[in-house]
Structures are given as structure tokens and as C-alpha cells.
Motif scaffolding. Sequence first.
Motif, short mmCIF file in Angstrom:
data_model
loop_
_atom_site.label_atom_id
_atom_site.label_comp_id
_atom_site.label_asym_id
_atom_site.label_seq_id
_atom_site.Cartn_x
_atom_site.Cartn_y
_atom_site.Cartn_z
N ASN A 32 18.46 -75.34 22.72
CA ASN A 32 19.45 -75.24 23.80
C ASN A 32 20.65 -76.14 23.56
O ASN A 32 21.17 -76.79 24.48
CB ASN A 32 18.81 -75.56 25.16
CG ASN A 32 17.76 -74.53 25.57
OD1 ASN A 32 18.00 -73.33 25.43
ND2 ASN A 32 16.63 -75.00 26.05
N LEU A 33 21.09 -76.18 22.30
CA LEU A 33 22.25 -76.97 21.92
C LEU A 33 23.36 -76.05 21.43
O LEU A 33 23.09 -74.94 20.94
CB LEU A 33 21.88 -77.95 20.79
CG LEU A 33 20.82 -79.01 21.11
CD1 LEU A 33 20.39 -79.71 19.84
CD2 LEU A 33 21.36 -80.02 22.13
N ASN A 34 24.60 -76.52 21.53
CA ASN A 34 25.71 -75.80 20.94
C ASN A 34 25.72 -76.02 19.43
O ASN A 34 25.30 -77.07 18.94
CB ASN A 34 27.04 -76.28 21.53
CG ASN A 34 27.17 -75.91 23.00
OD1 ASN A 34 26.72 -74.85 23.43
ND2 ASN A 34 27.80 -76.80 23.78
N LYS A 35 26.25 -75.03 18.72
CA LYS A 35 26.31 -75.15 17.27
C LYS A 35 27.07 -76.39 16.82
O LYS A 35 26.68 -77.07 15.87
CB LYS A 35 26.97 -73.90 16.69
CG LYS A 35 27.11 -73.90 15.17
CD LYS A 35 27.78 -72.63 14.69
CE LYS A 35 27.97 -72.64 13.18
NZ LYS A 35 28.65 -71.41 12.72
N ASN A 45 16.49 -71.15 9.66
CA ASN A 45 17.02 -72.32 8.93
C ASN A 45 18.48 -72.49 9.30
O ASN A 45 19.38 -72.12 8.55
CB ASN A 45 16.84 -72.09 7.42
CG ASN A 45 17.45 -73.20 6.59
OD1 ASN A 45 17.40 -74.36 6.96
ND2 ASN A 45 18.05 -72.84 5.45
N GLY A 46 18.73 -73.02 10.50
CA GLY A 46 20.11 -73.15 10.96
C GLY A 46 20.73 -71.78 11.19
O GLY A 46 20.24 -70.98 11.98
N ILE A 47 21.81 -71.47 10.44
CA ILE A 47 22.46 -70.17 10.57
C ILE A 47 21.82 -69.12 9.66
O ILE A 47 22.25 -67.98 9.64
CB ILE A 47 23.97 -70.26 10.26
CG1 ILE A 47 24.20 -70.61 8.79
CG2 ILE A 47 24.64 -71.29 11.16
CD1 ILE A 47 25.65 -70.49 8.35
N ARG A 64 19.30 -80.92 14.04
CA ARG A 64 17.87 -80.71 14.25
C ARG A 64 17.19 -80.07 13.03
O ARG A 64 15.96 -80.14 12.91
CB ARG A 64 17.66 -79.83 15.48
CG ARG A 64 17.99 -80.53 16.81
CD ARG A 64 17.09 -81.74 17.03
NE ARG A 64 17.33 -82.38 18.32
CZ ARG A 64 16.64 -82.12 19.42
NH1 ARG A 64 15.67 -81.23 19.41
NH2 ARG A 64 16.94 -82.73 20.55
N CYS A 65 17.96 -79.47 12.13
CA CYS A 65 17.35 -78.89 10.92
C CYS A 65 16.63 -79.94 10.09
O CYS A 65 15.71 -79.61 9.32
CB CYS A 65 18.42 -78.20 10.07
SG CYS A 65 18.98 -76.62 10.71
N ARG A 107 26.15 -67.81 14.18
CA ARG A 107 25.40 -68.52 15.22
C ARG A 107 24.30 -69.36 14.58
O ARG A 107 23.65 -68.92 13.64
CB ARG A 107 24.80 -67.52 16.21
CG ARG A 107 23.84 -68.14 17.21
CD ARG A 107 23.42 -67.14 18.28
NE ARG A 107 24.54 -66.82 19.15
CZ ARG A 107 24.45 -65.99 20.19
NH1 ARG A 107 23.31 -65.37 20.46
NH2 ARG A 107 25.50 -65.76 20.94
N CYS A 108 24.09 -70.56 15.11
CA CYS A 108 23.01 -71.42 14.61
C CYS A 108 21.75 -71.19 15.44
O CYS A 108 21.69 -71.55 16.62
CB CYS A 108 23.43 -72.89 14.66
SG CYS A 108 22.11 -73.99 14.09
#
Length: 310
Positions: free
Chosen positions: A190-193, A221-223, A199-200, A182-183
Motif C-alpha cells: 500500500n505504498l506509492n511507487k 519483483n518490483g515492476i 521494500r524489494c 507500476r510497482c
Amino acid sequence: MNAISLKLSLGPVLFFWSREDILRFYAEAADWPLDTIYLGEVVCGRRQQMRGQDWISLAADLAAAGREVVLSCQALIEGESDLKRVRKLVDNGELAIEANDLGAVRMAREKRLPFVAGPHLNVYNADTLAVMQMLGAFRWLPPVEMSRDTLAGVLAEAERQQLAVETEVFAWGRLPLALSSRCFTARHYNLNKDDCQFRCLEHPDGMRLATRDSQNFLTINGIQTLSDGCQALLPHLDDMQKIGVRRVRISPQWQGTDAVVHAFGRLLREPGHSRQLLPELARQAPGELVDGYWRGQAGIRPLEIQDAHS
């Protein structure tokens, strides 16, 4: 005091920086007092501003400048596209890789390519280290939570078994603790992976996460989940050498990596200056200086600068 004979390495950039920022960073790093530079995307397969061939070309340039260069592979392989990126690095035909997944170990073995067993392989004992050597590892990094005493025991047993795998320790930077499918950054927005909008890029040192009591705790940091605190093992360099460590790693940060590299370089040449250097580096660090894991305590425990010694 005699100089410390540890070698100094620069780990892969764990955060998502633009292509221009990556190239500028390594152009500067080429002039720093480093023995080894690790290159590559370790965290997320969607971070593709630098493609596999870009990393390989950059590696060739840095190697031509006299550095040992290692290509770091992704730690969480989730599909065929991730495997293709690993294959691209393994097939470079010349440079060693840092394997952070057993799939990368298998590919390197098939190509008879020497590799570094990265910290994500979770090597906790000498018997596992012996297996890694048999598969082609010439260097390894202990998991970041391994204590000094546990590592000393592993290295003593490795010596008894006559293993010839060099040991490198993660000595500076936010500690990479875990990876997830999961990211977390996408979830924050509130975004899908699969539609993270990258956004990172807006968080070049990750997103700090505090507890409900407003205590800085982790970094997103992301995932990947990292520590909020910055591992700082400068006061322990001499002891590391005594137990058999041969190389220390600095993990890149958005600002001040050059100051960190030069501080480590100075301590390796002129031991005994950690008291003077740590307060300045504390101002450069992305988080509070910590060394709890190394001392066999909670990783979040702060480094007590007034008691630091080399």
C-alpha cells in the motif's frame, strides 16, 4: 560422451540486493567456472545502491580476472534519469553492453560499441536478427518463451543469411516475463511507487504469487513479473549445441548459484549426468523446475526429472 562446447554465462542479478551483498556475490563468482559475467541493474531505476560507476569498476576488476564482462542496461526506460544511467554504461569506452531497450541500441550504435541484444528486445526471427547485427549486435538472447523448434528455425534461416551473431539461451532461473510502469511490490505494501521504501530489499528472490487455488504461479519483483517456476534446461544442452546455440545463461538467485554454476560446468565437461544432478538442483532452485516453453508447451509445465536425458 564428448564434452559439450557451449560457453557458460552468469546473467545480471534481477533482484534488489544490498551493495554489500552484490559485492560479496561477485567476489565469489570470480572463482566460478564462467566464461562471461553480466553486470548491471536491468529492472528498476530506483535501485541505486550500485551506481553506474560502481558497476563499471566492478566490471574492470572481473575483466582483470580473465572473464568476459558485459554491462547490462535497464529494460524499461521511463525518463531522463534512466537514460543518463544507460549513457553512463555506454560511455565506459571499453566493455560491451547488453541492450534491453532500443534506446540503448541507438546509443551503442552512435558510439560504435558492440552490444548483446538482450531478451527484452523480443527478436523473434532472422530478419530482425539481421537488423540487430547491422546495428552492432554480436550476440543475442531469444525471448524466454521461444521454443526449441522455433529457435532452430530462426538459426537455420540465420545460417542461410550468413549472419554471425552468437546465440545465448536463458537456461536457468525464474523467467523474466514482463515489465510494468507500476510497482507491484509497492502496491502490495500500500505504498506509492515513488515512496516504495525499497521494500524489494526484503525479498531477495522476489515475492511469490499464488492463485486463489493456492497454486504458485508468478513472482513479483518490483515492476517486474517473473515465473514462479525455475527454468532448468540442463537435460537439453547437447541438443542446444546441435541446433546452433553457443552459450547458456544462469540467472543469479539468492542462495545456491554456485552449485548451479558448477552443475552446468560438470555437464558441459561430462554430458550424461543430468539425471543425477537434477534432484539435488531441484532442492537448490527457488521454485519448481520447468522447461515447458522450450518444449513448445505452457511455460509452467514441470520438468519431468525421471525422463530427463542429455
